[in-house]
Write an enzyme that holds these catalytic residues in place. Structure first.
Site, mmCIF file in Angstrom:
data_model
loop_
_atom_site.group_PDB
_atom_site.id
_atom_site.type_symbol
_atom_site.label_atom_id
_atom_site.label_comp_id
_atom_site.label_asym_id
_atom_site.label_seq_id
_atom_site.Cartn_x
_atom_site.Cartn_y
_atom_site.Cartn_z
ATOM 1 N N ASP A 115 8.937 2.600 -2.885
ATOM 2 C CA ASP A 115 8.530 2.636 -4.260
ATOM 3 C C ASP A 115 7.460 3.955 -4.178
ATOM 4 O O ASP A 115 7.214 4.702 -3.140
ATOM 5 C CB ASP A 115 7.389 1.642 -4.165
ATOM 6 C CG ASP A 115 6.745 1.141 -5.614
ATOM 7 O OD1 ASP A 115 7.124 0.550 -6.085
ATOM 8 O OD2 ASP A 115 5.541 1.936 -5.681
ATOM 9 N N HIS A 123 0.899 -4.131 -3.475
ATOM 10 C CA HIS A 123 -0.778 -3.747 -3.119
ATOM 11 C C HIS A 123 -1.671 -4.992 -3.012
ATOM 12 O O HIS A 123 -2.821 -4.562 -2.410
ATOM 13 C CB HIS A 123 -1.166 -3.054 -4.314
ATOM 14 C CG HIS A 123 -0.338 -1.856 -4.570
ATOM 15 N ND1 HIS A 123 -0.418 -0.848 -3.600
ATOM 16 C CD2 HIS A 123 0.444 -1.074 -5.627
ATOM 17 C CE1 HIS A 123 0.413 0.310 -4.235
ATOM 18 N NE2 HIS A 123 0.925 -0.020 -5.261
ATOM 19 N N HIS A 163 4.671 4.322 -4.762
ATOM 20 C CA HIS A 163 3.107 4.056 -4.012
ATOM 21 C C HIS A 163 3.305 3.654 -2.717
ATOM 22 O O HIS A 163 4.162 2.736 -2.278
ATOM 23 C CB HIS A 163 2.370 3.074 -5.140
ATOM 24 C CG HIS A 163 2.479 3.507 -6.472
ATOM 25 N ND1 HIS A 163 3.454 3.302 -7.345
ATOM 26 C CD2 HIS A 163 1.461 4.334 -7.219
ATOM 27 C CE1 HIS A 163 2.747 3.875 -8.462
ATOM 28 N NE2 HIS A 163 2.092 4.354 -8.317
ATOM 29 N N GLY A 211 -3.430 -3.005 -8.025
ATOM 30 C CA GLY A 211 -2.531 -2.192 -8.489
ATOM 31 C C GLY A 211 -1.443 -3.004 -9.147
ATOM 32 O O GLY A 211 -0.072 -2.745 -8.675
ATOM 33 N N ASP A 225 9.975 3.641 -9.355
ATOM 34 C CA ASP A 225 9.117 4.561 -10.015
ATOM 35 C C ASP A 225 8.857 5.929 -9.474
ATOM 36 O O ASP A 225 8.185 6.792 -9.736
ATOM 37 C CB ASP A 225 7.507 3.845 -9.982
ATOM 38 C CG ASP A 225 7.125 3.067 -8.759
ATOM 39 O OD1 ASP A 225 7.792 3.417 -7.717
ATOM 40 O OD2 ASP A 225 5.969 2.738 -8.544
ATOM 41 N N TYR A 265 8.300 2.068 -14.297
ATOM 42 C CA TYR A 265 7.455 1.932 -15.490
ATOM 43 C C TYR A 265 8.299 2.661 -16.782
ATOM 44 O O TYR A 265 7.682 2.783 -17.692
ATOM 45 C CB TYR A 265 5.907 2.273 -15.213
ATOM 46 C CG TYR A 265 5.572 1.858 -14.090
ATOM 47 C CD1 TYR A 265 5.277 0.239 -14.327
ATOM 48 C CD2 TYR A 265 5.591 2.153 -12.783
ATOM 49 C CE1 TYR A 265 4.720 -0.521 -13.313
ATOM 50 C CE2 TYR A 265 5.181 1.752 -11.695
ATOM 51 C CZ TYR A 265 4.644 0.175 -11.858
ATOM 52 O OH TYR A 265 4.045 -0.604 -10.791
ATOM 53 N N ASP A 302 -6.133 -2.353 -14.605
ATOM 54 C CA ASP A 302 -4.903 -2.211 -13.755
ATOM 55 C C ASP A 302 -4.633 -3.767 -13.628
ATOM 56 O O ASP A 302 -3.409 -4.238 -13.512
ATOM 57 C CB ASP A 302 -5.105 -1.656 -12.336
ATOM 58 C CG ASP A 302 -5.067 -0.180 -12.092
ATOM 59 O OD1 ASP A 302 -4.600 0.116 -13.296
ATOM 60 O OD2 ASP A 302 -4.930 0.234 -11.254
HETATM 61 ZN ZN ZN Z 1 5.083 1.896 -7.303
#
Ligand code: ZN
Length: 381
Positions: free
Chosen positions: A172, A137, A174, A145, A261, A300, A95
């Site tokens: 996001d 992150h 995440h 991340g 994302d 991504y 990562d």
């Molecule tokens: Zn993300």
């Protein structure tokens, strides 16, 4: 005031010097494509906007959030020094690879977020956009991340040092765990994150019960969403939580993390947003932000990032753009294998039992937020 700057966009060609590696999902060249699409639309030519170069953040500035030990390790690793137990700092993993210049890359993108925060604090512009930022992150003492330095947290720290009340809203896919953790015990920053549930996606946190501690109790808000959540469910959950929280908290500055994302074609998440759903949320944020620091974030699929953030910049600059992508941009887009020709997507709805499950999960989680957080902050419903 006729020629007052309305929005500042940060970019540097130096971003081209860095690369996470050929098999890594984080493609830094998505920033170049975004810059180039905005340029092709002619959106840098307004008298009310400015394209700004990116300064480098200093170590002292990074130290407001990160530990000296971690920064020393990151700098050494970036220069090619072999660091024992680098994994202890989250470095050298698949990562978070140690690529050449990773420290310089991180200080550049953080420098942009800091300079944006400075301009907002000084009243020099009401809106600023750092597409390279939003690396939400990174923790104080470790990379996580794809994020090495938490530019969002560093910039928010500067804003609260200026006595400003800050709301951070993260859409996001995440959970914005690093930013939440940096301000978990303070009432000066309200963090709100809408994201795919930690039951199915990294980093595995971000549940409604994470509400903050001490003075910060009630100032961390998490709205997890189920796989297959589409525009309809996402916007419902967003409208049920974000506007009432912002109206009650009354921030001076809204910092937004605008990772794309959660888009249905993103390879990393299981949410199913279209560009229209994403932009609907961004438009609501724009209306509720007296001053607005917009950051990029995840994303991504190379076909999505330039389209999403170009549309965001048009919104920030107050310029209407046609949906059709300019012909001048298409060759470089095609060279990446991207076939999109419009800023907008075909409409999409999740159907059947998956939709019902996603609705049920959203209703339950939003209900938990309204029960746990709204009374603590005095939100009227
Ligand atoms: Zn993300």
């Amino acid at each position: 005031m006729t020629n007052a700057t309305q929005a500042v966009f940060f970019y540097t060609q130096k971003y081209r010097e860095f690369d996470y590696g050929p098999s890594h999902p984080m493609k830094i060249r998505r920033l170049t494509h975004t810059h180039d699409l905005i340029h092709a639309y002619g959106l840098f030519h307004s008298a009310h906007t400015r394209l700004a170069d990116v300064p480098t953040a200093t170590e002292d500035e990074l130290r407001r959030i990160h530990t000296k030990e971690y920064l020393d390790v990151l700098r050494a690793a970036s220069a090619g020094v072999s660091v024992p137990r680098s994994w202890h700092f989250g470095l050298g993993t698949s990562d978070n690879p140690i690529f050449e210049g990773v420290y310089a890359w991180s200080t550049l993108l953080t420098g942009a977020s800091l300079e944006a925060a400075r301009l907002l604090a000084a009243g020099e512009t009401p809106r600023a956009f750092n597409i390279a930022g939003g690396l939400h992150h990174a923790a104080s003492g470790r990379a996580s991340g794809f994020c090495y330095i938490n530019d969002a947290a560093v910039a928010i720290r500067l804003l609260i040092d200026h006595g400003l009340r800050v709301a951070y809203v993260d859409i996001d896919a995440h959970h914005g765990d690093g930013v939440q953790d940096a301000f978990y015990d303070t009432d000066q920053v309200l963090t709100i994150s809408l994201h795919e549930t930690g039951l199915t996606l990294f980093p595995g946190t971000g549940f409604p019960e994470e509400i903050g501690t001490g003075k910060g109790e009630g100032f961390s808000v998490n709205v997890p969403l189920a796989p297959e959540t589409d525009d309809e469910i996402f916007i419902w959950a967003f409208e049920e939580t974000v506007p009432p929280l912002l109206e009650t908290f009354r921030p001076d500055v809204v910092v937004t993390q605008l990772g794309i994302d959660a888009h249905r074609s993103d390879p990393l998440s299981h949410l199913r947003l279209t560009m229209q759903g994403f932009l609907r949320a961004v438009a609501i944020l724009a209306e509720s932000a007296p001053r607005w620091l917009a950051l990029g974030g995840g994303g991504y699929h190379l076909g999505n990032v330039p389209r999403a953030w170009t549309a965001v910049w048009a919104l920030m600059a107050g310029i209407e753009v046609g949906p059709e992508l300019p012909a001048a941009f298409l060759p470089q887009f095609r060279a990446e294998g991207c076939t999109e020709t419009s800023l907008a997507d075909a409409p999409y709805r999740t159907e059947g039992p998956r939709k019902e499950e996603a609705w049920h999960y959203a209703r339950t989680q939003v209900g938990r937020v309204q029960e746990l957080v709204f009374p603590r902050l005095g939100v009227r419903r």
